[in-house]
Design a protein around this motif. Sequence first.
Motif, PDB file in Angstrom:
ATOM      1  N   PRO A 266     -25.004  10.191   6.377  1.00  0.00           N
ATOM      2  CA  PRO A 266     -26.093   9.477   7.058  1.00  0.00           C
ATOM      3  C   PRO A 266     -25.964   7.970   6.877  1.00  0.00           C
ATOM      4  CG  PRO A 266     -26.851  10.326   4.951  1.00  0.00           C
ATOM      5  CD  PRO A 266     -25.437  10.844   5.134  1.00  0.00           C
ATOM      6  N   ALA A 267     -26.701   7.218   7.681  1.00  0.00           N
ATOM      7  CA  ALA A 267     -26.760   5.768   7.495  1.00  0.00           C
ATOM      8  C   ALA A 267     -27.511   5.457   6.199  1.00  0.00           C
ATOM      9  CB  ALA A 267     -27.455   5.116   8.684  1.00  0.00           C
ATOM     10  N   CYS A 268     -27.239   4.306   5.641  1.00  0.00           N
ATOM     11  CA  CYS A 268     -27.817   3.932   4.351  1.00  0.00           C
ATOM     12  C   CYS A 268     -29.209   3.321   4.505  1.00  0.00           C
ATOM     13  CB  CYS A 268     -26.906   2.936   3.641  1.00  0.00           C
ATOM     14  SG  CYS A 268     -25.264   3.583   3.228  1.00  0.00           S
ATOM     15  N   PRO A 269     -30.084   3.555   3.526  1.00  0.00           N
ATOM     16  CA  PRO A 269     -31.431   2.968   3.572  1.00  0.00           C
ATOM     17  C   PRO A 269     -31.395   1.490   3.211  1.00  0.00           C
ATOM     18  CG  PRO A 269     -31.121   4.159   1.524  1.00  0.00           C
ATOM     19  CD  PRO A 269     -29.885   4.399   2.339  1.00  0.00           C
ATOM     20  N   THR A 270     -32.540   0.842   3.304  1.00  0.00           N
ATOM     21  CA  THR A 270     -32.654  -0.566   2.929  1.00  0.00           C
ATOM     22  C   THR A 270     -32.174  -0.774   1.493  1.00  0.00           C
ATOM     23  OG1 THR A 270     -34.531  -0.904   4.418  1.00  0.00           O
ATOM     24  CG2 THR A 270     -34.269  -2.474   2.596  1.00  0.00           C
ATOM     25  N   GLY A 271     -31.308  -1.759   1.303  1.00  0.00           N
ATOM     26  CA  GLY A 271     -30.754  -2.035  -0.016  1.00  0.00           C
ATOM     27  C   GLY A 271     -29.412  -1.388  -0.271  1.00  0.00           C
ATOM     28  N   GLY A 272     -29.040  -0.414   0.557  1.00  0.00           N
ATOM     29  CA  GLY A 272     -27.748   0.245   0.383  1.00  0.00           C
ATOM     30  C   GLY A 272     -26.601  -0.660   0.789  1.00  0.00           C
ATOM     31  N   GLY A 273     -25.424  -0.412   0.234  1.00  0.00           N
ATOM     32  CA  GLY A 273     -24.251  -1.203   0.579  1.00  0.00           C
ATOM     33  C   GLY A 273     -23.805  -0.941   2.003  1.00  0.00           C
ATOM     34  N   CYS A 274     -23.204  -1.949   2.631  1.00  0.00           N
ATOM     35  CA  CYS A 274     -22.767  -1.795   4.015  1.00  0.00           C
ATOM     36  C   CYS A 274     -21.621  -2.741   4.313  1.00  0.00           C
ATOM     37  CB  CYS A 274     -23.923  -2.049   4.988  1.00  0.00           C
ATOM     38  SG  CYS A 274     -24.657  -3.700   4.843  1.00  0.00           S
ATOM     39  N   GLY A 275     -20.865  -2.390   5.344  1.00  0.00           N
ATOM     40  CA  GLY A 275     -19.802  -3.248   5.822  1.00  0.00           C
ATOM     41  C   GLY A 275     -19.934  -3.530   7.297  1.00  0.00           C
ATOM     42  N   ALA A 276     -20.917  -2.871   7.934  1.00  0.00           N
ATOM     43  CA  ALA A 276     -21.169  -3.064   9.367  1.00  0.00           C
ATOM     44  C   ALA A 276     -22.611  -2.663   9.653  1.00  0.00           C
ATOM     45  CB  ALA A 276     -20.201  -2.227  10.198  1.00  0.00           C
ATOM     46  N   ASN A 277     -23.174  -3.141  10.770  1.00  0.00           N
ATOM     47  CA  ASN A 277     -24.555  -2.809  11.119  1.00  0.00           C
ATOM     48  C   ASN A 277     -24.760  -1.304  11.256  1.00  0.00           C
ATOM     49  OD1 ASN A 277     -25.507  -5.512  11.256  1.00  0.00           O
ATOM     50  ND2 ASN A 277     -24.643  -5.743  13.298  1.00  0.00           N
TER      51      ASN A 277
END
Length: 371
Positions: A266-277
Motif C-alpha cells: 500500500p501507499a505510505c501514511p503521513t510521515g512515511g518514507g518516500c521517493g516519489a509522490n
Amino acid sequence: MRGARMSRLGSVLMRGARMPRLPRLPRALLPLALPFMVGACGLIIGLEDRRLDEDGSSSSGPGGACETPGDCPVGGNACFVRVCVSGTCGLIDAPEGTLVASQKKGDCLRVECDLGGTAIEVVDPEDAFDDGRICTDDLCDGKKPTHRPAQVEKQCGDGRVCNDLGSCVECLEDVDCGDELVCDQQACVPDSCQNGLEDNEKGETDIDCGGGGCNPCVDGDKCETGPDCDSGVCAAGICLAPTCDDDHKNGTESDIDCGGFAAGCPACPTGGGCGANADCLSGVCGGVVPKSCQAPTCTDAVKNGNELAPDCGGSKCPNGSCDDLEPCAENLDCQSGVCSGLVCQVPTCSDGVKNGTEEGIDCGGGACAAC
C-alpha cells in the motif's frame, strides 16, 4: 494538478459567512487600479493581510468600502487580484504569467495566469521531482518527472561512490577498498568472502555470505538471524524474499511494508518514507532529505484527505473552495453558493444567491436586471 486556487483565510472563514464572488472592475477603472496591484509577472498570488471585525467577520463586502486591497474579500478565481479603488473593493485580472498559490512541487508543471485571467498549466523543466538521492539527476520528460543515474564514481559521502544504477556504494573495484579488503558486489569485504567456500569458522552462514564481514545472503540461502539476509528476514534458517507484511523495509519499499514498486504494497501514511509522490496516500512526497509523505492540505493541488476534488471541499478547505461544475456536498462548498445534484452550479440570475458579477441577489452587474 489543480491551479485555480487562491489561498484563503484559516479557521475564521472555514464555516462562517460565505464570501460571494466580487464584481469585476470596468475597463475604465483599470488605470486607477494598477497602482494597487503588485505589478510583477513573477508575483505569486496568495493570502493577503486582511482586517476583520472582532467577531471574525469582515465589514467590507463585494464592492464594499476599503482602505487597502487586503480589506476586500478574496475572489474565487486564483487569477483575480483584489484592488481598492477610491475606497471601493473590486477585482482585476492578474498579470499574464502570474503564478498561483496552489502548486504541486515536482510535477514538471507550473500553474500561471494567462492573458485572459485564467489559470493554465505550463510545462516547467525546472520543476523536476527531487528524490533526495545524490546519485541520481532529477529531470523532466515533458510533463513526466524522471531520474537518471549521476556520473559514475561521483563522490556521495563517507568515501562512497555512485554506481551506474544511481546508487551510492562502497566500491566499484578493489582499489577503492584499500590494501586489506576486496570489492564484492560493490561492498568492501575480507578476501575470504570471495573464495567460494562456506567459511563457518569465520561466521559465514552460506557460501561467501552472511556473517564474517561478508555481504548478506540472497533469498533461499542459509541464515541464522535477519541481518544475515539481504531481505532482513530469516525464518527456519532460510533467507526469505521480501513481502509487504514482513515488518521490514526491504525490496523496493520506500518504508516498512509500504510504497515503492513492490506488487501489493500500500501507499505510505503521513510521515512515511518516500521517493516519489505515488509512494504516499496523500499523493505528496516532500520535505527535507530523507523525504517523507506530507499531510493533505488545501493548497497542494492534489485530491486527498476528504476533499471532493483537488483542493475543493472537505474539512481542510474553506467555504467556497469548489469552482463551478466541481463536486459538492452543500452550498457552502461552492464558490457560486449553489450546490445542486452534488455539483457546484454556474451563477444565474434566478438562483436566489448573490454571486457572479451581481450587485445584489439576482440583480445588477450587467448580466442581470437592474436592482
